[in-house]
Design an enzyme around this catalytic site. Structure first.
Site, mmCIF file in Angstrom:
data_model
loop_
_atom_site.group_PDB
_atom_site.id
_atom_site.type_symbol
_atom_site.label_atom_id
_atom_site.label_comp_id
_atom_site.label_asym_id
_atom_site.label_seq_id
_atom_site.Cartn_x
_atom_site.Cartn_y
_atom_site.Cartn_z
ATOM 1 N N HIS A 38 -11.287 -4.798 7.663
ATOM 2 C CA HIS A 38 -12.126 -4.813 6.666
ATOM 3 C C HIS A 38 -13.832 -4.325 7.043
ATOM 4 C CE1 HIS A 38 -9.083 -8.773 5.629
ATOM 5 N NE2 HIS A 38 -10.083 -8.776 4.083
ATOM 6 N N GLU A 75 1.467 -1.104 -0.141
ATOM 7 C CA GLU A 75 -0.477 0.412 -0.063
ATOM 8 C C GLU A 75 1.099 1.618 -0.015
ATOM 9 O OE1 GLU A 75 -2.862 -3.020 1.074
ATOM 10 O OE2 GLU A 75 -0.960 -2.292 2.075
#
Length: 326
Positions: free
Chosen positions: A129, A60
């Site tokens: 999540h 990321e």
């Protein structure tokens, strides 16, 4: 015209900009051949090629840094993080560089890029999540934070975000991805950033919300109408910069305000709205502004997840409590 879901509207907006502007490109984990974890980019690599829709490693920080470099050189990258909980390794790049580039170079360079990510609870996902940490980014000068809540607003706001000359954090409510369908003309017409959307007119109470909580709030408004309480529903949509003028105008009319969000209570965007109401709208108020929020805890696993975010019954109860305040 066919009706499409929110995630299909995201795909439609991305395709439109890829076709219209050769400087636009997409990058992220599994967004090419697989079309992303929620299939938001499905079919785009086949249509526009691997140079325009690029799969990246699971890194990321690299995705964010690469996007920033591309933006500084004149491209318009749209970078996807698979889930909001995966964005934290990229915070240094986003906060230390993307948000500051215009100021650091005194306007010589800027970062026309979009960081997209699904966010929020309600999809029975494991840890990391289901994050709803939009307030982290709202606190950072130089970042714009946008959250759509319907297919039409997802399409129009994403077009505007891609065309914006500065970095945009674009948060997509995962549990709304396939919740409802709507006719969305593929006409390239952007919606305005930095403005709230008034979804329902009312005279008795203002309900302020954004993202996935718009769904429960609109249902609660229908229930309250049966109790002869007419509420005004405002979708904030852009939480940074915040359109307080629309909220203040509504509260001046209704005298009461309930702010609903699924993010943790402490330090949330709801607290900022309540503070500005106290500073700028105190003499409009017939009752103190009230917040209905998630808990100051990590979002629980699936068995308890339904107890985390406010539901329709809680919104209705909180609205009644505000109406009873004298």
């Amino acid at each position: 015209m066919a009706q499409i879901t929110l995630v299909e509207a995201i795909n439609q907006a991305l395709a439109y900009e890829l076709k219209a502007d050769p400087q636009v490109l997409l990058l992220g984990e599994d967004i090419g051949k697989n079309g992303g974890v929620f299939r938001a980019t499905q079919g785009l690599q086949a249509q526009f090629g691997e140079e325009r829709v690029r799969d990246t490693p699971l890194a990321e920080s690299m995705i964010a840094g690469l996007a920033i470099g591309m933006a500084m050189m004149g491209l318009k990258p749209v970078a996807e993080f698979q889930f909001m909980g995966f964005i934290y390794p990229a915070l240094d790049q986003i906060i230390s560089h993307a948000s500051r580039m215009r100021n650091r170079t005194r306007g010589r360079l800027h970062c026309p890029l979009v960081f997209r990510t699904p966010y929020g609870c309600g999809i029975h996902a494991p840890e990391h999540h289901s994050e709803s940490t939009e307030a982290l980014f709202a606190h950072i000068p130089g970042l714009r934070v946008v959250i759509p809540s319907s297919p039409a607003r997802a399409y129009g706001l994403l077009l505007a975000a891609i065309r914006d000359p500065d970095p945009v954090i674009f948060l997509e409510p995962a549990r709304l991805y396939r919740y409802a369908k709507q006719e969305v003309p593929d006409n390239g017409q952007a919606l305005p950033l930095d403005l709230c959307f008034t979804l329902r007119e009312g005279r008795d109470l203002t309900l302020v919300t954004w993202g996935a909580m718009v769904k429960e709030t609109l249902v609660a408004a229908e229930t309250l109408a049966q109790d002869q309480i007419e509420v005004e529903v405002i979708d904030v949509a852009t939480i940074k910069p915040l359109d307080m003028e629309t909220i203040l105008t509504s509260v001046e009319k209704t005298g009461r305000c309930l702010i609903v969000h699924e993010a943790a209570r402490t330090g949330g965007v709801g607290a900022e709205i309540a503070a500005q109401l106290a500073e700028q709208g105190l003499f409009f108020l017939k009752a103190p502004p009230k917040r209905l929020c998630g808990f100051d805890t990590i979002v629980p696993y699936a068995a308890l997840e339904k107890y985390y975010a406010p539901d329709e019954k809680q919104i209705v109860q909180a609205a009644h409590e505000l109406m009873e305040f004298v």
